[in-house]
Design a protein around this motif. Sequence first.
Motif, PDB file in Angstrom:
ATOM      1  N   VAL A  84      22.834  16.470  37.228  1.00 50.87           N
ATOM      2  CA  VAL A  84      22.530  15.077  37.565  1.00 50.87           C
ATOM      3  C   VAL A  84      21.386  14.559  36.697  1.00 50.87           C
ATOM      4  N   ALA A  85      20.366  15.391  36.495  1.00 45.51           N
ATOM      5  CA  ALA A  85      19.234  14.982  35.657  1.00 45.51           C
ATOM      6  C   ALA A  85      19.688  14.721  34.221  1.00 45.51           C
ATOM      7  N   THR A  86      20.527  15.578  33.674  1.00 44.91           N
ATOM      8  CA  THR A  86      21.024  15.386  32.308  1.00 44.91           C
ATOM      9  C   THR A  86      21.815  14.087  32.206  1.00 44.91           C
ATOM     10  N   ALA A  87      22.687  13.833  33.172  1.00 43.29           N
ATOM     11  CA  ALA A  87      23.459  12.578  33.167  1.00 43.29           C
ATOM     12  C   ALA A  87      22.529  11.367  33.272  1.00 43.29           C
ATOM     13  N   THR A  88      21.500  11.475  34.090  1.00 41.89           N
ATOM     14  CA  THR A  88      20.539  10.373  34.241  1.00 41.89           C
ATOM     15  C   THR A  88      19.792  10.123  32.940  1.00 41.89           C
ATOM     16  N   TYR A  89      19.333  11.180  32.272  1.00 40.71           N
ATOM     17  CA  TYR A  89      18.592  11.012  31.019  1.00 40.71           C
ATOM     18  C   TYR A  89      19.491  10.459  29.917  1.00 40.71           C
ATOM     19  N   LEU A  90      20.749  10.853  29.910  1.00 39.30           N
ATOM     20  CA  LEU A  90      21.682  10.285  28.938  1.00 39.30           C
ATOM     21  C   LEU A  90      21.915   8.792  29.218  1.00 39.30           C
ATOM     22  N   PHE A  91      22.006   8.432  30.498  1.00 35.56           N
ATOM     23  CA  PHE A  91      22.144   7.024  30.874  1.00 35.56           C
ATOM     24  C   PHE A  91      20.905   6.228  30.454  1.00 35.56           C
ATOM     25  N   ILE A  92      19.726   6.785  30.702  1.00 35.47           N
ATOM     26  CA  ILE A  92      18.480   6.125  30.300  1.00 35.47           C
ATOM     27  C   ILE A  92      18.445   5.945  28.781  1.00 35.47           C
ATOM     28  N   THR A  93      18.890   6.942  28.049  1.00 40.97           N
ATOM     29  CA  THR A  93      18.947   6.838  26.589  1.00 40.97           C
ATOM     30  C   THR A  93      19.903   5.729  26.163  1.00 40.97           C
ATOM     31  N   ALA A  94      21.055   5.672  26.798  1.00 41.71           N
ATOM     32  CA  ALA A  94      22.044   4.641  26.455  1.00 41.71           C
ATOM     33  C   ALA A  94      21.494   3.234  26.699  1.00 41.71           C
ATOM     34  N   ILE A  95      20.849   3.008  27.838  1.00 43.34           N
ATOM     35  CA  ILE A  95      20.348   1.658  28.083  1.00 43.34           C
ATOM     36  C   ILE A  95      19.138   1.335  27.207  1.00 43.34           C
ATOM     37  N   SER A  96      18.426   2.364  26.738  1.00 43.93           N
ATOM     38  CA  SER A  96      17.336   2.122  25.787  1.00 43.93           C
ATOM     39  C   SER A  96      17.874   1.595  24.467  1.00 43.93           C
ATOM     40  N   ILE A  97      19.028   2.071  24.086  1.00 46.66           N
ATOM     41  CA  ILE A  97      19.631   1.653  22.823  1.00 46.66           C
ATOM     42  C   ILE A  97      20.375   0.324  22.988  1.00 46.66           C
ATOM     43  N   LEU A  98      21.146   0.182  24.063  1.00 46.19           N
ATOM     44  CA  LEU A  98      22.003  -1.002  24.250  1.00 46.19           C
ATOM     45  C   LEU A  98      21.275  -2.208  24.825  1.00 46.19           C
ATOM     46  N   LYS A  99      20.213  -1.973  25.590  1.00 42.38           N
ATOM     47  CA  LYS A  99      19.411  -3.036  26.219  1.00 42.38           C
ATOM     48  C   LYS A  99      20.286  -4.069  26.955  1.00 42.38           C
ATOM     49  N   PRO A 100      21.047  -3.624  27.947  1.00 44.57           N
ATOM     50  CA  PRO A 100      21.963  -4.534  28.649  1.00 44.57           C
ATOM     51  C   PRO A 100      21.274  -5.345  29.748  1.00 44.57           C
ATOM     52  N   TRP A 101      22.027  -6.244  30.361  1.00 43.55           N
ATOM     53  CA  TRP A 101      21.723  -6.933  31.618  1.00 43.55           C
ATOM     54  C   TRP A 101      20.773  -8.108  31.541  1.00 43.55           C
ATOM     55  N   GLY A 102      20.109  -8.349  30.475  1.00 46.46           N
ATOM     56  CA  GLY A 102      19.285  -9.550  30.369  1.00 46.46           C
ATOM     57  C   GLY A 102      17.966  -9.472  31.116  1.00 46.46           C
ATOM     58  N   LEU A 103      17.413 -10.656  31.361  1.00 46.47           N
ATOM     59  CA  LEU A 103      16.093 -10.779  31.970  1.00 46.47           C
ATOM     60  C   LEU A 103      16.153 -10.642  33.489  1.00 46.47           C
ATOM     61  N   THR A 104      15.044 -10.202  34.062  1.00 51.00           N
ATOM     62  CA  THR A 104      14.874 -10.221  35.508  1.00 51.00           C
ATOM     63  C   THR A 104      14.474 -11.635  35.924  1.00 51.00           C
ATOM     64  N   ARG A 105      14.381 -11.893  37.191  1.00 50.86           N
ATOM     65  CA  ARG A 105      13.930 -13.199  37.677  1.00 50.86           C
ATOM     66  C   ARG A 105      12.526 -13.500  37.140  1.00 50.86           C
ATOM     67  N   ARG A 106      11.654 -12.497  37.167  1.00 53.40           N
ATOM     68  CA  ARG A 106      10.293 -12.665  36.641  1.00 53.40           C
ATOM     69  C   ARG A 106      10.336 -12.963  35.144  1.00 53.40           C
ATOM     70  N   GLY A 107      11.183 -12.272  34.404  1.00 49.56           N
ATOM     71  CA  GLY A 107      11.307 -12.506  32.968  1.00 49.56           C
ATOM     72  C   GLY A 107      11.796 -13.908  32.652  1.00 49.56           C
ATOM     73  N   ARG A 108      12.755 -14.405  33.435  1.00 51.72           N
ATOM     74  CA  ARG A 108      13.234 -15.783  33.238  1.00 51.72           C
ATOM     75  C   ARG A 108      12.121 -16.778  33.526  1.00 51.72           C
TER      76      ARG A 108
END
Length: 175
Positions: free
Chosen positions: A130-154
């Motif tokens: 589970v930890a390996t899958a989580t770290y791979l997911f974290i790596t992927a979103i670091s590269i892809l930067k999905p989902w846009g701004l948060t409410r605070r960011g907007r």
Amino acid sequence: MKPLKRPVRRGLLVAHVAVSVSWLGLTVGLLTLGITAFATGDPTTVGAATRAMKIFGDWLVIPVALLALVSGLVLALGTPWGLARHRWVWTKFWLTLITTGLSVFSLRPGIDAAAADKAVDFNLVIAPSVATATYLFITAISILKPWGLTRRGRRLRFSARSAKSVDARSPRQTA
């Protein structure tokens, strides 16, 4: 927090990536040792694998996890990305915080128990998986930067835009 100067930011980014990759590699190593100990019937191999897991757990898991958490936090707070401006940064922070907590309070005690008993529970295969899958997911979103701004960011982006709008007293732009 004051923005980090470019050389400091770049050095910290290199350190953060190196520590994060180390955490991923450490987890893959623990997964390999856990599978080996769980799958073998040889008590000598089980003992060697659990002792190696204990060494990794005692000396590396907590420092590497905390360094990844702290370096990521300083980067988030010291760069325009911010901690709560972008959903991907916010997600990385919470997943890192959760996995750090699980490493300290669940994984290490499980490794210590396995080393004392010289027997591996299936949880010492599941947890690193589970930890390996989580770290791979974290790596992927670091590269892809999905989902846009948060409410605070907007809200921050909107307020920055309105600060650059035309001043009521002058037809010229203020910024």
